[in-house]
Design a protein around this motif. Sequence first.
Motif, PDB file in Angstrom:
ATOM      1  N   SER A  31       0.830  -1.203   0.000  1.00 10.25           N
ATOM      2  CA  SER A  31       0.000   0.000   0.000  1.00 10.25           C
ATOM      3  C   SER A  31       0.869   1.260   0.000  1.00 10.25           C
ATOM      4  O   SER A  31       0.571   2.232  -0.688  1.00 10.25           O
ATOM      5  N   ARG A  64       3.925   5.782  -5.467  1.00  7.22           N
ATOM      6  CA  ARG A  64       3.871   5.828  -6.932  1.00  7.22           C
ATOM      7  C   ARG A  64       2.900   6.897  -7.420  1.00  7.22           C
ATOM      8  O   ARG A  64       3.115   7.507  -8.461  1.00  7.22           O
ATOM      9  N   SER A  65       1.847   7.094  -6.662  1.00  5.47           N
ATOM     10  CA  SER A  65       0.833   8.064  -7.078  1.00  5.47           C
ATOM     11  C   SER A  65       1.348   9.501  -7.030  1.00  5.47           C
ATOM     12  O   SER A  65       0.743  10.395  -7.606  1.00  5.47           O
ATOM     13  N   HIS A  66       2.491   9.709  -6.383  1.00  8.07           N
ATOM     14  CA  HIS A  66       3.059  11.054  -6.291  1.00  8.07           C
ATOM     15  C   HIS A  66       3.863  11.432  -7.525  1.00  8.07           C
ATOM     16  O   HIS A  66       4.411  12.532  -7.568  1.00  8.07           O
ATOM     17  N   GLY A  67       3.973  10.537  -8.480  1.00  5.67           N
ATOM     18  CA  GLY A  67       4.622  10.896  -9.743  1.00  5.67           C
ATOM     19  C   GLY A  67       6.031  10.378  -9.860  1.00  5.67           C
ATOM     20  O   GLY A  67       6.304   9.215  -9.588  1.00  5.67           O
ATOM     21  N   ASN A  95      11.915  10.177  -5.508  1.00  9.78           N
ATOM     22  CA  ASN A  95      10.824   9.967  -4.562  1.00  9.78           C
ATOM     23  C   ASN A  95      11.351   9.153  -3.374  1.00  9.78           C
ATOM     24  O   ASN A  95      11.467   7.938  -3.425  1.00  9.78           O
ATOM     25  N   TYR A 104       9.026   6.407  -1.983  1.00 13.13           N
ATOM     26  CA  TYR A 104       9.028   5.197  -2.806  1.00 13.13           C
ATOM     27  C   TYR A 104      10.269   4.352  -2.510  1.00 13.13           C
ATOM     28  O   TYR A 104      10.175   3.138  -2.318  1.00 13.13           O
ATOM     29  N   ALA A 136       2.269   1.802  -3.468  1.00 18.16           N
ATOM     30  CA  ALA A 136       1.232   2.337  -4.356  1.00 18.16           C
ATOM     31  C   ALA A 136       0.996   3.820  -4.082  1.00 18.16           C
ATOM     32  O   ALA A 136       0.859   4.620  -5.021  1.00 18.16           O
ATOM     33  N   GLU A 137       0.969   4.204  -2.830  1.00 20.67           N
ATOM     34  CA  GLU A 137       0.778   5.608  -2.458  1.00 20.67           C
ATOM     35  C   GLU A 137       1.940   6.465  -2.965  1.00 20.67           C
ATOM     36  O   GLU A 137       1.733   7.537  -3.524  1.00 20.67           O
TER      37      GLU A 137
END
Length: 158
Positions: free
Chosen positions: A31, A37-40, A45, A48, A34-35
């Motif tokens: 989870s 990854r959603s930041h671009g 990152n 990540y 996935a969170e």
Amino acid sequence: MATIPLTVRGAQRLQAELHRLKTIERPAVISAIAEARSHGDLSENAEYDAARERQGFIEGRIAELDGTLSNAQLIDPAAHDAEGRVVFGSTVEIEDLDSGDKVTYQIVGDVEADIKANLISVSSPVARAMIGKSEGDVVSVNAPSGVREYEIVSVKYI
């Protein structure tokens, strides 16, 4: 791979850790990945990278526990009657002959040893000196501070 001696209690602790890693830690890190990854952009990152590193640790520990448990030879100390001798799984109270201090240890496998919980490895110098001995016997242990002598006060199979 050779068999790994484990007490029944030690195997239960490892199984509980494995269950926690598979049912709680693994889904949580997935989870988190996935969170993140959603930041671009993943190249810079930190969230990540941290989540991926944590995932690697969790997967490695799961593999290690699976290997240990699949090669485990379970030994129940309560099922053994070694006639008062110190054997794998024994709970032994010893007294330092110099200081008079008493301490109780259970002799366990390498993977479940935890000195803070008074679980010592069967391959430790203290355990090796005690194996095969009985109550009242005096054992000598080569310690960094010199040779220490201990008397075996009691031997239990619990």
